[in-house]
Design an enzyme around this catalytic site. Structure first.
Site, PDB file in Angstrom:
ATOM      1  N   LYS A 180       0.836  -1.207   0.000  1.00  9.08           N
ATOM      2  CA  LYS A 180       0.000   0.000   0.000  1.00  9.08           C
ATOM      3  C   LYS A 180       0.876   1.264   0.000  1.00  9.08           C
ATOM      4  CE  LYS A 180      -2.925  -3.177  -0.059  1.00  9.08           C
ATOM      5  NZ  LYS A 180      -4.176  -3.543   0.478  1.00  9.08           N
TER       6      LYS A 180
HETATM    7  C1  LIG Z   1      -5.035  -4.654   0.899  1.00 12.11           C
HETATM    8  C2  LIG Z   1      -6.484  -4.502   0.933  1.00 12.11           C
HETATM    9  C3  LIG Z   1      -7.245  -4.897   2.052  1.00 12.11           C
HETATM   10  C4  LIG Z   1      -6.642  -5.613   3.227  1.00 12.11           C
HETATM   11  O1  LIG Z   1      -5.699  -4.831   3.925  1.00 12.11           O
HETATM   12  P1  LIG Z   1      -4.873  -5.498   5.120  1.00 12.11           P
HETATM   13  O2  LIG Z   1      -4.269  -4.325   5.833  1.00 12.11           O
HETATM   14  O3  LIG Z   1      -3.832  -6.376   4.502  1.00 12.11           O
HETATM   15  O4  LIG Z   1      -5.821  -6.250   5.975  1.00 12.11           O
HETATM   16  C5  LIG Z   1      -8.599  -4.661   2.044  1.00 12.11           C
HETATM   17  N1  LIG Z   1      -9.203  -4.076   0.995  1.00 12.11           N
HETATM   18  C6  LIG Z   1      -8.519  -3.697  -0.105  1.00 12.11           C
HETATM   19  C7  LIG Z   1      -9.234  -3.024  -1.232  1.00 12.11           C
HETATM   20  C8  LIG Z   1      -7.139  -3.913  -0.178  1.00 12.11           C
HETATM   21  O5  LIG Z   1      -6.476  -3.560  -1.283  1.00 12.11           O
END
Ligand SMILES: *Cc1c(COP(=O)(O)O)cnc(C)c1O
Length: 382
Positions: A180
Site C-alpha cells: 500500500k
Molecule cells: C489490501 C487490501 C485490504 C486488506 O488490507 P490489510 O491491511 O492487509 O488487511 C482490504 N481491501 C482492499 C481493497 C485492499 O487492497
C-alpha cells in the site's frame, strides 16, 4: 528483474523502531497515539484510530453497524477478498455490485442494481487508490438510511473534490501492508467524523476496555492504581508501538510519496499513448488517485492474451500481476453458507479482471526502468 513495488524504508525508520525496542514499551502506547495524531492531522479527519490491519478495521466497522445473519451487505466483487470476507464472517450475505470499467469502482448505477430489501450496509472500495465519487454515493446511502463504509486500503493521499479521502468519512479504513502507500509491516487505520463511533472503535480494538493502553502507560505505577472496566466484548486489534513509530516516520513522507507516484503515472500515460489498445488507469473527473497499483486494460483481449503479455514481460525481466481479482470466482465463495448474490450481473468485473494487468510503479522507479516496461509492452501490444 524490475519489481512490482518497493517500500521506502531508510535509517530514520530503523532508528525510530530501535528506540521503541530500547524503551521497554512495545505494545500500543504513546507511539501509536503520535501516529494517529499525525494521520488525523494530514488527512483532516476528526478522529483516527489505529488497528492491526485494514481487514480488522473493516470488521470493526461492521460490528459497530451491527451487521449479522439475515442482513445483506453490498460489496464490489472487484476487490481484494478481504472486502467480502469481513461480511461473510458476520453471517450476513455479500451482495456483489459490478463496477465502472473506467474507474474500477462501484457507482450509483451499480449500487442500484445490487440493493435488496435486506441491505444493511455498503462497503465501497477506492480501488487501487482511485477515489470514489463520494457525494453521489453518500447521497445514495443517506436516501436509503444505509451506512457507507469506505474501504480506503489503497487510498491514503487520494482526494475527492479537493478533500483528502478519509477527511469526512462516516468510517474509512486504511491499510499499511507493504503493497500500500505507507507501510508499518502490517497495520490499519480508521477515520470517522462521528465521535461516538470513534469511541466504540477505540474500545473494540482493545477488548472493550474503557481505558486506553496509552492512558495505562501514562498512569503512575503502570496500572496499579488505575482499574479498567470492560464495557462490551471486543477484540485484540491493537497496533504495536513498533509499528506506530514506523508509521509516524512514514507519515512524514506521504506528500512526497504521492507526488512521486503521480509523476511516474503521468509519464506512463505519455509513453503508453503510442499503444492504442492499452488503457491505463486514470484520475476520474472528481478527484486524484494514488496509483497504488498502476493497472492497464488490454482492449479486445482475452484472458489468454493477457496471460501471454504477462509471460512476455516476465521474460524481459519485468514483474507484473494479474488485474484485481473477481472475488465471486474464488473457491471460497462457493462455500459461503448463505450463498452470495449478484442481481445486476458482473460483466465489467469479469472483463476488467481478465483483461488487465498491474505493471511496476514505485516512488524511486527510474526513467530507465519505466522505459524498459513500456518497451516490453510495445513488443506484444502494438
Ligand atoms: C489490501 C487490501 C485490504 C486488506 O488490507 P490489510 O491491511 O492487509 O488487511 C482490504 N481491501 C482492499 C481493497 C485492499 O487492497
Amino acid at each position: 528483474m524490475i519489481p512490482l513495488t518497493r517500500p521506502w524504508i531508510d535509517d530514520t525508520e530503523i532508528d525510530a523502531v530501535t528506540e521503541v525496542l530500547r524503551s521497554g514499551w512495545l505494545t500500543q502506547g504513546s507511539r501509536v497515539s503520535r501516529f494517529e495524531e499525525a494521520f488525523r492531522h494530514r488527512v483532516g479527519a476528526t478522529d483516527a484510530i489505529a488497528v492491526s490491519s485494514c481487514t480488522t478495521a473493516l470488521q470493526q466497522a461492521l460490528h459497530v453497524v451491527g451487521v449479522g445473519p439475515g442482513d445483506d451487505v453490498v460489496v464490489p466483487s472487484f476487490s481484494f477478498i478481504a472486502t467480502t470476507a469481513v461480511v461473510a464472517h458476520t453471517g450476513a450475505r455479500p451482495v456483489f455490485a459490478d463496477v465502472d470499467v473506467a474507474t474500477g469502482n462501484v457507482s450509483v448505477e451499480t449500487l442500484d442494481a445490487a440493493v435488496t430489501p435486506s441491505t444493511r450496509a455498503v462497503i465501497a472500495v477506492h480501488q487501487a487508490g482511485v477515489p470514489l465519487d463520494l457525494p453521489a454515493l453518500y447521497s445514495w446511502c443517506d436516501d436509503r438510511g444505509v451506512p457507507l463504509i469506505e474501504d480506503a486500503a489503497c487510498a491514503l493521499g487520494a482526494t475527492c473534490d479537493g478533500s483528502p479521502i478519509g477527511a469526512d468519512a462516516w468510517v474509512a479504513a486504511f491499510s499499511f501492508h507493504p503493497r500500500k502507500i505507507l507501510t508499518t509491516g502490517e497495520g490499519g487505520m480508521l477515520t470517522t467524523r462521528d465521535p461516538d463511533v470513534a469511541q466504540r472503535l477505540r474500545q473494540l480494538r482493545d477488548h472493550g476496555s474503557n481505558l486506553s493502553a496509552a492512558m495505562r502507560e501514562r498512569a503512575p505505577g503502570a496500572g496499579s492504581t488505575v482499574v479498567e472496566q470492560y464495557l462490551e466484548m471486543g477484540f485484540n486489534h491493537r497496533m504495536t508501538d513498533l509499528q506506530g513509530a514506523l508509521g509516524e516516520v512514514q507519515m512524514g513522507r506521504l506528500t512526497d510519496i504521492i507526488a512521486r507516484r503521480r509523476a511516474r503515472a503521468s509519464r506512463y500515460h505519455d509513453l503508453l499513448r503510442r499503444l492504442p489498445g492499452v488503457h491505463p488507469v486514470r484520475d476520474p473527473a472528481w478527484g486524484t488517485g494514488t496509483y497504488q497499483s498502476f493497472w492497464i486494460r488490454l482492449e479486445g483481449a482475452t484472458r489468454q492474451d493477457r496471460d501471454h503479455v504477462m509471460a512476455h514481460l516476465a521474460q524481459r525481466g519485468v514483474s507484473t500481476r494479474r488485474g484485481i481479482m473477481a472475488t465471486h470466482r474464488e473457491p471460497a465463495c462457493a462455500g459461503l453458507p448463505g450463498g452470495w448474490l449478484a442481481p445486476g450481473g458482473l460483466e465489467s468485473t469479469e472483463l476488467l479482471s481478465d483483461t488487465s494487468l498491474i505493471v511496476p510503479l514505485w516512488h524511486h522507479m527510474t526513467d530507465d526502468e519505466q522505459d524498459r516496461v513500456v518497451h516490453a509492452l510495445g513488443e506484444v501490444c502494438s
